[in-house]
Design an enzyme around this catalytic site. Structure first.
Site, PDB file in Angstrom:
ATOM      1  N   VAL A  74      49.174  -3.881  86.411  1.00 27.29           N
ATOM      2  CA  VAL A  74      48.062  -4.762  86.103  1.00 27.29           C
ATOM      3  C   VAL A  74      47.607  -4.497  84.676  1.00 27.29           C
ATOM      4  O   VAL A  74      47.662  -3.372  84.194  1.00 27.29           O
ATOM      5  CB  VAL A  74      46.896  -4.572  87.108  1.00 27.29           C
ATOM      6  CG1 VAL A  74      46.113  -3.313  86.841  1.00 27.29           C
ATOM      7  CG2 VAL A  74      45.974  -5.767  87.139  1.00 27.29           C
ATOM      8  N   SER A  75      47.244  -5.587  83.987  1.00 29.77           N
ATOM      9  CA  SER A  75      46.617  -5.440  82.671  1.00 29.77           C
ATOM     10  C   SER A  75      45.188  -5.925  82.796  1.00 29.77           C
ATOM     11  O   SER A  75      44.810  -6.513  83.810  1.00 29.77           O
ATOM     12  CB  SER A  75      47.375  -6.264  81.617  1.00 29.77           C
ATOM     13  OG  SER A  75      47.303  -7.637  81.932  1.00 29.77           O
ATOM     14  N   THR A  76      44.367  -5.682  81.798  1.00 29.45           N
ATOM     15  CA  THR A  76      42.952  -6.052  81.865  1.00 29.45           C
ATOM     16  C   THR A  76      42.771  -7.534  82.116  1.00 29.45           C
ATOM     17  O   THR A  76      41.976  -7.948  82.951  1.00 29.45           O
ATOM     18  CB  THR A  76      42.236  -5.650  80.551  1.00 29.45           C
ATOM     19  OG1 THR A  76      42.518  -4.270  80.292  1.00 29.45           O
ATOM     20  CG2 THR A  76      40.737  -5.809  80.684  1.00 29.45           C
TER      21      THR A  76
END
Length: 415
Positions: free
Chosen positions: A9-11
């Site tokens: 997951v990325s921001t």
């Protein structure tokens, strides 16, 4: 079934899509329990972009696939694995080579079939498009901030970022150190020498140590004359956004221009006196890294004599620290060139160079071979789907193989 669980997951993903690491793990564990799969390991690349496969946990996963530790790779969606079209198909082929099947619990199609592979490819295309759109939106937003003099990142040394306006303001103690660094550079000191002086004087620094690269970064940052260069380290020279009067300058332009000349002079050893012919060209005979130029001094009869060398700067190389005399290299090179010249003049031979037309022909042949290989692969898919009989497929396959063999011979002749 031994399963590898991959989560990422990325921001932006977490904020926009809500697929947090915990929710991904929960969904995958429920899926594995339902199908009686055994989870061997969890590979968690939290905070890493899906633009490529150069992520620590992804690299560990690829190594474990190669080591035959797993039978299945489980993720919630293809965009968790990658958002790059090329990397996605590479990963799919890599898994097939090592008998590992990919299962995506929110995209329930069989990637081992022709239709499944097509859907897999379409999802990769959409994922790549989404990644590029997010990047473009972020880029535009950051550029707008810069144009409004709102600093889009961490404040450089010598400045602080105003919490309310986002503008850069001078930090007095750090600004004094910046002025001292430019003054020392103007006096002719090298970046390494300045770093040593700063370290010896305990010059103020929030964290880390004074090193040559830190000093060089300060000396080459135009923010200190009030010009902000957005994208300086990641963009091409023509694409850098330069914003003048961005903030209050710490040094004047006269000092800035004077230090440019010193930096150029220090960058090239013996500037204006000796040219290192082999700098950036000769490779280390042990590790293959490009060697750097250096010099040493001796004082026979009280007079200074300079010796020029090449040395390997790779700390992991067994030849690190060894020096190669450039004069000896020049003598050997001159001898080779003289022998070559005599040979060419005496035998009326000509030096054969790469012909651009031949090079283009080779490229065209390679493209044709790739197309034929794709046709060969499609025949296998047609056979599996039973749309063509075996005799027809075998005949077509033989024709393709003969054509590939003929093209390869032609390519070898051109090479």
């Amino acid at each position: 079934m031994r399963c590898a669980v991959y989560v990422r997951v990325s921001t932006d993903d977490q904020r926009d899509n809500g697929y947090s690491i915990d929710s991904q793990l929960r969904m995958i564990k429920e899926y594995c329990e339902k199908n009686d799969y055994s989870i061997v390991d969890v590979y968690n690349d939290a905070g890493h972009s899906g633009k490529d496969l150069m992520r620590p946990e992804m690299q560990r996963l690829l190594a474990d696939i190669k080591s035959k530790k797993i039978d299945k790779l489980i993720a919630i969606k293809v965009d968790r694995l990658t958002r790059n079209n090329y990397d996605g198909f590479w990963l799919l082929n890599y898994c097939e080579e090592h008998d590992v099947k990919i299962e995506l619990i929110l995209e329930p199609y069989d990637v081992s079939t022709a239709n499944g592979e097509m859907i897999f490819g379409m999802n990769l295309v959409f994922g790549q498009r989404e990644r590029k759109e997010i990047g473009a939106r972020t880029k535009r937003a950051m550029e707008e901030m810069a144009l409004e003099h709102i600093h889009p990142s961490k404040a450089p040394y010598g400045y602080v970022r105003n919490k309310d306006t986002g503008h850069l303001e001078i930090e007095p103690i750090e600004a004094q150190v910046v002025k001292e660094i430019f003054k020392l550079c103007q006096e002719g000191h090298s970046t390494r020498g300045i770093a040593t002086i700063m370290q010896d004087n305990n010059a103020y620094l929030k964290q880390g140590k004074w090193r040559a690269d830190r000093v060089y970064k300060i000396l080459t940052n135009s923010i200190y004359i009030g010009i902000f260069e957005y994208g300086k380290y990641k963009r091409k020279q023509k694409d850098i956004l330069r914003v003048k009067d961005y903030c209050e300058p710490i040094i004047d332009e006269v000092t800035w221009n004077a230090t440019r000349n010193v930096l150029v002079k220090n960058k090239h050893s013996n500037y204006g006196e000796f040219i290192h012919l082999f700098s950036g060209l000769v490779k280390c005979p042990i590790c293959g890294s490009i060697m750097a130029s250096s010099e040493s001094f001796k004082y026979p009869n009280g007079k200074q004599k300079v010796y020029y060398h090449l040395r390997c700067k790779n700390h992991n190389c067994s030849g690190y620290g060894l020096h190669y005399n450039t004069e000896k290299i020049e003598v050997k090179l001159r001898r080779v060139l003289e022998e070559l010249t005599i040979f060419m003049m005496g035998t009326n031979n000509e030096i054969i160079t790469c012909n651009s037309t031949k090079s283009n022909d080779v490229k065209e042949i390679e493209k044709t071979i790739e197309k034929l290989k794709l046709q060969e692969k499609k025949l296998v898919d047609l056979y599996l789907s039973s749309t063509l009989d075996v005799e027809t497929i075998n005949h077509k396959n033989e024709v393709i193989k003969k054509e590939i063999e003929k093209l390869n011979k032609k390519k070898i002749t051109l090479d």
